[in-house]
Design an enzyme around this catalytic site. Structure first.
Site, short mmCIF file in Angstrom:
data_model
loop_
_atom_site.label_atom_id
_atom_site.label_comp_id
_atom_site.label_asym_id
_atom_site.label_seq_id
_atom_site.Cartn_x
_atom_site.Cartn_y
_atom_site.Cartn_z
N GLU A 265 53.12 63.99 44.50
CA GLU A 265 53.83 64.04 43.21
C GLU A 265 52.91 64.40 42.05
OE1 GLU A 265 54.29 61.79 45.45
OE2 GLU A 265 56.44 61.65 45.82
N ASP A 307 25.52 90.05 22.97
CA ASP A 307 24.89 90.70 21.82
C ASP A 307 23.59 89.98 21.53
OD1 ASP A 307 26.91 92.48 21.28
OD2 ASP A 307 28.04 91.02 20.10
N ASP A 540 34.50 96.77 19.69
CA ASP A 540 34.16 96.01 20.89
C ASP A 540 35.41 95.56 21.65
OD1 ASP A 540 31.52 96.24 20.38
OD2 ASP A 540 31.30 94.27 19.46
N ASN A 630 52.07 56.69 45.63
CA ASN A 630 51.77 58.04 45.15
C ASN A 630 51.67 58.12 43.64
OD1 ASN A 630 51.81 58.74 47.78
ND2 ASN A 630 53.66 60.00 47.69
#
Ligand code: ATP
Length: 802
Positions: A265, A307, A540, A630
């Site tokens: 679940e 850069d 760019d 669960n």
């Protein structure tokens, strides 16, 4: 020049005209978000079970299943709500900005605060923040595809266009949502927000769908697969039990139990939370994630193309060397073609190279304001990274020009020979070199050299360390710079990016143009690399889109690059990229180990149920008990596990291949053997207890074994190579708290009588609790031992996976 609005007037107008924003589509109302939680096959199955139980008179079960459905919906709702808030916060962090002139000064303000009457300052790479009428334009052109569909830049001029001209021919106007392609300009805002050309068609803009990441998509597939698998099993088991003569009610209960047992679940929530937490952690490290899939890709990155200026270096330029016969004349000519503005206190806006020049000039009493007044500009040839130079024609008929030495010196009339040698010498010391020259008239030729300026830009110290870390992590750093090759190499050596044995042509790309960036990305991709690429300029954008991860600069970058990016670096710092790679790897590992943890639990429950059927035993765990495991005793530890802090060794191993499945062979093997071990233990206890106790009591013991096994195993699941104590006993307090809380809740349902009918359980005595807890410790211990054993076998330090 126009002084612009005063800040007081701007605030008043903001109140009068409202924020400069397009109206968004209505947010989904909360009740719809809540109802949305009741979807998916599992939920329908449970709803069915709830109705059937009620119809059969099992009111307790019906109420309990109903309550669990409700809790599930509330948790889902809160998660979605929180995620939405996080997205909104991110949106405001990455919101566009605009430069305006206010109180006579250039200022950067959030685009939402631009008001009619503001003077917008435009420059290549800016997104136009509102509709405006041009006051001034120099080689200005804008991309208006968003409005007119025209993909070629439209040229703009300040002289008025006929008022009836169609949108595409209004050369004296710029529009919200378009981008400045070239040049500079100033424009008075005529309309903001919905009162713009874009606002008029805004209702046509669809709201962007939230993107699912590849991992989320793959997990959806796993989830669907598990669902079908489980439905198949349910049918087989139900048929077998009916054939054996079990009653319909029993068969129905066992079918629902099986279905609940097999379906993890918490799966979807785990991934969502891991990504959301990861995005927040990255934001704390100055990395703003714009596209979620980038978080996953980061962990696989093999090459970072970055850069140099401002990212590897601090970007705070300083003039170090002046070369020429007359330094005063040299700096005057240089200052005469700067666009940056230096404030009285030494701060300023604009290109750092120019700010450094203006600072050096100011020390000699040369001020740009005076030059602008005495010798007004007639014409400009703006800087771009292809030409690598710029020039300004002033009222004295002189052209003032500065730029990269090898672009300028060939245009000089005579005496450039010595300058060439000096420029080479300055470059090899890591200095950026500009040549300054003057000419007569408009043409950038036949110039007279004023001299050279050498500027330094010190490396960021943290970037040096980050480059070293990246290298160890199997991630290459590639420097891309518009600077001279000699300058670039000197700095690459100093920063440890270029080491003996490295191929300089591979790791340093100097005098690079934006097209070169695109070529570099493509070349690395062709070699199978996963490429991250930084960018700041307008041009760019294509390279950022082409890269696996496009990274825009938050401080120095243009709005256009930010739009094209997957991530924004708030501090423009290379070190932040490496920090993000580390986080990315950590997030992936957290998801992976949590999946293994959850699925092993489900496998164990499934094998327990199937085993019981095979041995002809009654159902060992009821649907509600399985749901409890669960969602609570399994689900809570999983949430803590998925938020584990990133381990220290994440950067000590090579990047994970992009296509590697999140659940590979090793993971499935663990899931299966751990599941089998848990099933064996609980089944053995169940079978043994059935001889001495009644059915509810036997279920009690099996329930308790599974809960203890799951909760304790969470602690052993933090790493696949290091034991809990090696990872750090106290480094995930959330997990400790959750484990204690889960055990507490489990004891609570055993000890609080009103809860007994709900879970169909009886109280346990201390001896039973002790024994089941002891058995529950076995899987965790086995996991830890398996790590030690495999370490001995390889007799090497822990390799893959934290
Ligand atoms: P990096 O690519 O490392 O981030 P950058 O983007 O600053 O550096 P460009 O702006 O493309 O690189 O600059 C390339 C070259 O153009 C510089 O090396 C310099 O010689 C020249 N240059 C840079 N700024 C100016 C300017 N304002 N005026 C004139 N020339 C310039």
């Amino acid at each position: 020049m126009d002084q612009g609005l005063t800040s007081g007037e701007a605030a008043a107008r903001l109140a009068r005209y409202g924020a400069n924003e397009l109206q968004r589509a209505e947010a989904t109302p909360p009740w719809k978000v809540f109802l949305r939680q009741f979807k998916g096959a599992l939920i329908w199955l449970l709803l069915g079970a709830c109705v059937v139980s009620a119809a059969l008179g099992e009111v307790g079960d019906a109420i309990a299943i109903g309550a669990i459905l409700l809790i599930n919906a509330v948790v889902g709702f809160l998660q979605e709500y929180r995620a939405e808030r996080a997205v909104l916060a991110l949106r405001s962090m990455t919101a566009p900005h605009a430069r305006v002139r206010r109180d006579g000064e250039a200022r950067v303000v959030p685009a939402a605060e631009v008001v009619p009457g503001d003077v917008l300052l435009l420059e290549a790479g800016d997104l136009v923040a509102a509709d405006a009428r041009l006051l001034e334009a120099h080689a200005l052109s804008t991309l208006e595809a968003a409005l007119t569909g025209e993909s070629v830049p439209s040229e703009k001029r300040a002289d008025p266009a006929p008022p009836e001209a169609p949108l595409a021919e209004r050369h004296d106007r710029v529009f919200l949502g378009t981008a400045v392609a070239t040049g500079t300009g100033a424009a008075e805002v005529t309309g903001t927000g919905m009162k713009t050309e874009l606002g008029r068609i805004a209702h046509l803009l669809a709201t962007a769908e939230e993107e699912e990441t590849p991992l989320q998509r793959r997990l959806d597939q796993v989830g669907r697969l598990l669902l079908w698998l489980c439905l198949g099993l349910v049918v087989v088991v139900a048929a077998a039990n009916l054939a054996r003569g079990h009653s319909w009610l029993e068969v129905l209960m066992s079918s629902v139990s099986l279905a609940v047992a097999a379906v993890p679940e918490g799966l979807a929530a785990v991934v969502t939370i891991a990504l959301a937490v990861g995005v927040q952690r990255m934001a704390a490290r100055n990395v703003l994630v714009r596209k979620l899939p980038a978080v996953e890709t980061l962990g696989s990155t093999t090459v970072i193309c970055t850069d140099k200026t401002g990212t590897l270096t601090t970007g705070t330029m300083a003039v170090r060397e002046l070369w020429g016969p007359d330094h005063q004349a040299l700096l005057h000519a240089a200052a005469a073609n700067c666009d940056a503005e230096l404030a009285a206190d030494g701060s300023g806006t604009g290109d750092p190279t120019e700010l450094a020049i203006l600072q050096a000039a100011a020390l000699r009493g040369i001020r740009r304001q005076d030059i602008e007044k005495d010798l007004p500009r007639r014409e400009e040839h703006p800087f771009d990274s292809e030409r690598k130079m710029m020039s300004v024609l002033r009222s004295d008929g002189m052209l003032y020009l500065k730029g990269a030495a090898e672009m300028v010196l060939p245009r000089v009339r005579d005496g450039a020979g010595q300058a060439v040698a000096t420029a080479a010498e300055l470059s090899s010391r890591g200095l950026r070199v500009l040549a300054v020259a003057v000419g007569r008239g408009d043409r950038e030729e036949d110039l007279e050299l004023r001299g050279l300026i050498g500027l330094s830009d010190p490396p960021r110290t943290e970037a040096i360390e980050a480059i070293r870390q990246a290298r160890r992590a199997g991630v290459r750093t590639v420097m891309i710079t518009g600077d001279h090759p000699k300058t670039a190499e000197a700095i690459a050596r100093e920063m440890g990016l270029l080491q003996p044995g490295d191929d300089p042509g591979e790791v340093v790309h100097a005098r690079a143009t934006p097209e070169d960036k695109l070529k570099v990305v493509r070349a690395w991709k062709a070699k199978g690399a996963v490429v991250a690429m930084t960018g700041d300029g307008v041009n760019d954008a294509p390279a950022l889109k082409e890269a696996h991860i496009g990274i825009a600069m938050g401080k120095g970058g243009t709005e256009v690059t930010r739009e094209a990016s997957d991530m924004v670096l708030a501090d423009d710092n290379y070190a932040s990229i490496v920090a993000a790679v580390r986080e990315g790897r950590g997030i992936y590992e957290n998801i992976q180990k949590t999946l293994v943890y959850l699925l092993a639990g489900n496998a164990g429950e499934l094998m327990l149920m199937l085993g019981a059927t095979a041995f002809g035993l009654p159902i060992p765990l009821l649907p509600l008990q399985l749901l409890w495991i669960n969602l609570v005793t399994d689900g809570l530890p999983a949430l803590a596990l998925v938020m584990d802090p990133a381990g220290p060794d994440l950067l000590e191993r090579p990047p994970r291949p992009l296509q590697e499945p999140i659940l590979g062979r090793a993971q499935w093997i663990t899931i299966l053997w751990v599941g089998a071990l848990e099933a064996t233990l609980s089944l053995a206890v169940f079978a043994w207890a059935l001889r001495t106790r009644d059915l509810p009591h036997a279920r009690n013991l099996a329930f308790s074994v599974v809960v203890f096994a799951e909760v304790l195993r969470a602690m052993a699941s933090r790493s696949t190579t290091r034991t809990y104590f090696e990872v750090g006993a106290w480094s995930n307090m959330r997990l400790i708290a959750v484990v204690v809380a889960s055990i507490g809740l489990q004891l609570l349902i055993h000890w609080v009588p009103p809860l007994h009918p709900l879970f169909d359980i009886a109280p346990m005595d201390a001896w039973e609790i002790g024994v089941t807890a002891g058995l529950g410790l076995i899987p965790a211990t086995a996991l830890e031992l398996s790590k030690l054993l495999s370490r001995q076998k390889h007799s090497a330090p822990p390799a893959r996976s934290g």
